[in-house]
Design a protein around this motif. Structure first.
Motif, mmCIF file in Angstrom:
data_model
loop_
_atom_site.group_PDB
_atom_site.id
_atom_site.type_symbol
_atom_site.label_atom_id
_atom_site.label_comp_id
_atom_site.label_asym_id
_atom_site.label_seq_id
_atom_site.Cartn_x
_atom_site.Cartn_y
_atom_site.Cartn_z
ATOM 1 N N THR A 61 29.736 58.810 46.043
ATOM 2 C CA THR A 61 30.104 58.019 46.834
ATOM 3 C C THR A 61 31.618 58.117 47.844
ATOM 4 N N GLN A 62 30.468 57.500 48.921
ATOM 5 C CA GLN A 62 32.365 57.439 50.008
ATOM 6 C C GLN A 62 32.509 55.959 49.964
ATOM 7 N N ASN A 63 34.015 55.911 49.923
ATOM 8 C CA ASN A 63 33.672 54.219 49.336
ATOM 9 C C ASN A 63 34.343 53.674 51.205
ATOM 10 N N VAL A 64 34.290 53.051 51.839
ATOM 11 C CA VAL A 64 34.478 52.738 53.219
ATOM 12 C C VAL A 64 34.814 51.156 53.334
ATOM 13 N N LEU A 65 35.517 51.430 54.258
ATOM 14 C CA LEU A 65 36.196 50.058 54.476
ATOM 15 C C LEU A 65 36.203 49.640 55.813
ATOM 16 N N SER A 75 35.155 45.866 63.595
ATOM 17 C CA SER A 75 35.992 45.868 64.399
ATOM 18 C C SER A 75 36.903 47.128 63.917
ATOM 19 N N TYR A 76 37.369 47.603 63.049
ATOM 20 C CA TYR A 76 37.988 48.153 62.102
ATOM 21 C C TYR A 76 36.313 49.261 60.789
ATOM 22 N N VAL A 77 37.104 50.738 61.141
ATOM 23 C CA VAL A 77 36.598 51.267 59.417
ATOM 24 C C VAL A 77 36.857 52.394 58.867
ATOM 25 N N LEU A 78 37.434 52.472 58.131
ATOM 26 C CA LEU A 78 38.282 53.636 57.768
ATOM 27 C C LEU A 78 37.537 54.201 56.635
ATOM 28 N N CYS A 214 27.702 55.884 62.768
ATOM 29 C CA CYS A 214 26.342 54.784 62.694
ATOM 30 C C CYS A 214 27.092 53.699 63.090
ATOM 31 N N THR A 215 28.842 53.184 63.220
ATOM 32 C CA THR A 215 29.353 51.979 63.230
ATOM 33 C C THR A 215 29.068 51.938 64.454
ATOM 34 N N ILE A 216 29.932 53.013 65.322
ATOM 35 C CA ILE A 216 29.789 52.895 66.821
ATOM 36 C C ILE A 216 28.431 52.670 67.749
ATOM 37 N N LEU A 217 27.206 52.884 66.875
ATOM 38 C CA LEU A 217 25.833 52.756 67.628
ATOM 39 C C LEU A 217 25.922 51.457 67.520
ATOM 40 N N HIS A 218 25.875 50.576 65.887
ATOM 41 C CA HIS A 218 25.798 49.434 65.619
ATOM 42 C C HIS A 218 26.318 48.731 66.747
ATOM 43 N N ASN A 219 27.520 48.525 67.105
ATOM 44 C CA ASN A 219 28.139 47.913 67.941
ATOM 45 C C ASN A 219 27.528 48.292 69.435
ATOM 46 N N PHE A 220 27.314 48.807 69.605
ATOM 47 C CA PHE A 220 26.603 49.114 70.928
ATOM 48 C C PHE A 220 25.840 48.603 71.205
#
Length: 300
Positions: A61-65, A75-78, A214-220
């Motif tokens: 997997t990739q670990n996403v903070l 508000s922040y995604v790494l 996907c996180t940007i679309l979620h916020n949109f």
């Protein structure tokens, strides 16, 4: 989609979120909380020579903070860290990156226009160490971050049918209630965007971009259609340790400046003392309401 990131993903503002200000279980105790942080794992496809680096308890997997506000906006995604990487190590990376790519943490009290008499009294009572994020036990309590008490039941399901016996259990219960918002946000994200669980056969940098998109679309969707059905489902995922603007950089903490071990220890102890103060204030109010003012603690 990534070109819209600055428009739809804003770092947490330096103000009291309405979801906290309007909830007596959270306010004034979490008045300085600006969001929650956590990590999640996204299935990854990698060349054979990289698989070992990305293999962890969740597979390859990739670990996403991520950080989210109490209204479930990222508000922040790494993204892009190896699945075997420790959550705390990834957080340190997020705090040491150059701006605007660094996770923003504030110090000091509310800016003057946001202070009223009640908030000022509360600030005087709790002190003014700074703004912070809530985080789970995979992290540590330190400047800008408050984790739950270890060795004390924490998850909401552990509290079902039980009443808090002491200040630490009460604190963990309410901390978990707020922290569950980011778990629910991750659940909504994965429930909507099935590509995140489909191991897409793209180059890894593209897989990282897909997570961000996907996180940007979620916020949109959350901003433009807050009544969206999927958004309002309470979908939790088990991570097992697993339009807002803010252009003002005033009082942002700079984690790139090195400190001595003693300074680090003293700073962490100061924040642990703040946690104790918050927990005790909760307990006193809880006992006044439900236990005739008896603040005796059991089970510590």
């Amino acid at each position: 989609m990534n070109g819209l990131r600055d428009r739809y993903m804003k770092q947490a503002p330096n103000e009291i979120p309405p979801e906290i200000a309007n909830n007596p279980n959270y306010f004034p105790y979490f008045k300085d909380c600006i969001g929650m942080i956590d990590g999640t794992h996204i299935d990854a496809m990698l060349p054979s020579n990289l698989v070992a680096r990305f293999r962890g308890r969740k597979g390859v997997t990739q670990n996403v903070l991520a950080a989210c506000t109490p209204n479930k906006l990222f508000s922040y995604v790494l993204a892009g860290w190896e699945g075997a990487a420790n959550d705390y190590r990834i957080l340190q990376d997020a705090l040491c990156r150059p701006q605007p790519y660094r996770l923003r943490v504030y110090d000091g009290i509310l800016p003057p226009p946001l202070i009223n008499n009640r908030v000022q009294l509360i600030t005087n009572f709790f002190g003014s160490v700074g703004k912070y994020y809530l985080c789970d036990a995979g992290y540590t309590t330190m400047p800008g971050f408050i984790s739950p008490y270890r060795g004390v039941r924490y998850h909401l399901k552990e509290h079902i049918g039980r009443t808090p016996r002491n200040s630490r259990e009460l604190f963990n219960l309410r901390h978990s209630s707020l922290q569950s918002k980011i778990e629910s946000t991750f659940g909504t994200l994965k429930n909507r965007f099935k590509i995140l669980t489909a191991k897409p056969n793209y180059p890894f940098p593209t897989q990282v971009d897909i997570v961000l998109a996907c996180t940007i679309l979620h916020n949109f969707i959350a901003i433009e259609d807050p009544q969206d059905d999927i958004l309002n489902e309470n979908v939790l995922i088990d991570e097992e340790n697993d339009d807002m603007t803010n252009e003002d950089g005033t009082n942002v903490v700079d984690f790139t400046q090195s400190r001595t071990q003693r300074e680090e220890r003293d700073a962490r102890n100061e924040w642990k003392e703040l946690r104790d103060q918050i927990a005790w204030a909760m307990w006193v109010d809880y006992c006044a309401k439900y236990k005739d003012g008896d603040t005796t603690e059991i089970g510590l």
